[in-house]
Scaffold this active site. Structure first.
Site, PDB file in Angstrom:
ATOM      1  N   GLN A 183      -5.396  -1.957   9.637  1.00 47.96           N
ATOM      2  CA  GLN A 183      -5.169  -3.306   9.009  1.00 47.96           C
ATOM      3  C   GLN A 183      -5.848  -4.042   9.908  1.00 47.96           C
ATOM      4  OE1 GLN A 183      -3.773  -3.698   5.946  1.00 47.96           O
ATOM      5  NE2 GLN A 183      -4.150  -5.832   5.875  1.00 47.96           N
ATOM      6  N   ASP A 216     -11.606   2.582   4.319  1.00 46.60           N
ATOM      7  CA  ASP A 216     -12.242   1.317   4.195  1.00 46.60           C
ATOM      8  C   ASP A 216     -13.628   1.250   4.095  1.00 46.60           C
ATOM      9  OD1 ASP A 216     -10.332  -0.844   4.167  1.00 46.60           O
ATOM     10  OD2 ASP A 216      -9.861  -0.248   6.030  1.00 46.60           O
ATOM     11  N   LYS A 265       1.041  -1.092   0.004  1.00 51.86           N
ATOM     12  CA  LYS A 265       0.009  -0.154  -0.027  1.00 51.86           C
ATOM     13  C   LYS A 265       0.953   1.139  -0.183  1.00 51.86           C
ATOM     14  CE  LYS A 265      -3.832  -2.150   2.442  1.00 51.86           C
ATOM     15  NZ  LYS A 265      -4.510  -2.465   3.696  1.00 51.86           N
TER      16      LYS A 265
HETATM   17  N1  GUN Z   1      -6.958  -6.617   5.724  1.00 52.81           N
HETATM   18  C1  GUN Z   1      -7.113  -7.430   4.617  1.00 52.81           C
HETATM   19  N2  GUN Z   1      -8.129  -6.726   3.699  1.00 52.81           N
HETATM   20  C2  GUN Z   1      -8.153  -5.578   4.325  1.00 52.81           C
HETATM   21  C3  GUN Z   1      -8.957  -4.328   3.698  1.00 52.81           C
HETATM   22  O1  GUN Z   1      -9.269  -4.128   2.941  1.00 52.81           O
HETATM   23  N3  GUN Z   1      -8.645  -3.348   4.945  1.00 52.81           N
HETATM   24  C4  GUN Z   1      -8.165  -3.426   6.131  1.00 52.81           C
HETATM   25  N4  GUN Z   1      -8.247  -2.520   7.004  1.00 52.81           N
HETATM   26  N5  GUN Z   1      -7.706  -4.558   6.454  1.00 52.81           N
HETATM   27  C5  GUN Z   1      -7.415  -5.609   5.560  1.00 52.81           C
END
Ligand code: GUN
Length: 296
Positions: free
Chosen positions: A96, A119, A52
């Site tokens: 996360q 998110d 990311k």
């Molecule tokens: N862990 C796996 N996918 C995601 C996501 O889309 N957002 C978040 N915050 N954690 C994740």
């Protein structure tokens, strides 16, 4: 013979469009800021977070990762979220998932300012999505990325029967809501759906979206000829190979369009996260953005 949906390429085009948006914002003195909180040392999460950060830098998004040890307290994380909520240079906040068990994930999701909820997991934003509200609000990036892929491939979901398998808050539930908002008829199946009903509904589906974490759950013989197949699963087998929730070999000849694993849905999630970050920054500063797909 199914045509592959090249998620890698679509994600690349989307990232390029997002980069053009950040260039425009830069002329107005705005640099979108994304803050990622990572608690613990789960190797998969560390890889996601690094990816990311790298992807953000390339499109002109200022990403920072705040790391906490596995035994970090809930209070510590909530205090950091409060600080980021108040920080004017931060437009988007992501914690996360998964977080260690001493931290209540729901509390964390509710602590994030809904205007910085990249998110789309805050109940306020989930509520807007379910109510099919107009106007801008963030939506979970994986299902949103899937809508982008379908649109890109010229698949109009209106009036179609879409089977979504898996009802997680990350994928299945927001996916169903987005599809319903776009006038699809949605069957949302899950582990308690009787096998005979799954068989019947899948065999009647125009589009099948599978997000269960069960390798090879759906086989080609179960699909309607010409179905569009979207595989959200990423499962690592004992031999180290990555496979989806769809048995690709048998499904590909039956499907009209199908996503590969890897290189299908996966790359779209991060590209969409960056898209959402830039949108939140534009909202925050009260400036308008062009739809990135109109500028490609
Ligand atoms: N862990 C796996 N996918 C995601 C996501 O889309 N957002 C978040 N915050 N954690 C994740």
């Amino acid at each position: 013979m199914g045509k592959l949906i090249d998620g890698k390429q679509i994600a690349k085009d989307l990232r390029a469009a997002v980069a053009r948006q950040t260039e425009k914002l830069a002329t107005q003195g705005i640099t979108p800021g994304l803050a990622v909180i990572l608690v613990g040392d789960d190797p998969a999460s560390e890889i996601y977070v690094r990816n990311k950060e790298r992807a953000a830098g390339k499109v002109g998004v200022n990403a920072q990762t705040i790391k906490y040890p596995t035994d970090a307290s809930e209070a510590e994380v909530l205090a950091k979220i409060a600080e980021l909520n108040a920080d004017d240079s931060v437009d988007a906040i992501l914690v996360q998932s998964p977080v260690p068990s001493q931290i209540d994930e729901h509390k964390v999701q509710e602590a994030i300012d809904p205007r910085k909820d990249v998110d789309g997991f805050h109940p306020e934003n989930i509520g807007r999505l379910y109510a099919n509200r107009e106007g801008y609000y963030p939506v979970a990036n994986t299902p949103r990325g899937i809508m982008t892929m379908l649109q890109h491939e010229g698949v109009d979901v209106a009036g179609k029967h879409v089977v979504v398998i898996g009802r997680s808050i990350l994928v299945g539930r927001p996916m169903a809501a987005l599809l319903q908002g776009a006038n699809a008829t949605v069957s949302l199946l899950h582990r308690y759906t009787p096998a005979s009903l799954t068989e019947l509904l899948v065999s009647e589906a125009d589009i099948v979206i599978v997000a269960t974490g069960v390798p090879g759950l759906i086989k080609g013989s179960e699909l309607k000829a010409g179905a569009v197949v979207i595989d959200v699963g990423i499962n690592r087998l004992e031999d180290g190979s990555l496979v989806g929730d769809v048995d690709f070999e048998s499904a590909e000849p039956v499907a009209s369009l199908i996503t590969p694993v890897p290189g299908g849905v996966g790359p779209m999630t991060i590209a969409t996260l960056l898209q959402t970050t830039v949108e939140l920054a534009a909202q925050h500063h009260g400036v308008a953005l062009e739809d990135p797909w109109q500028t490609i």
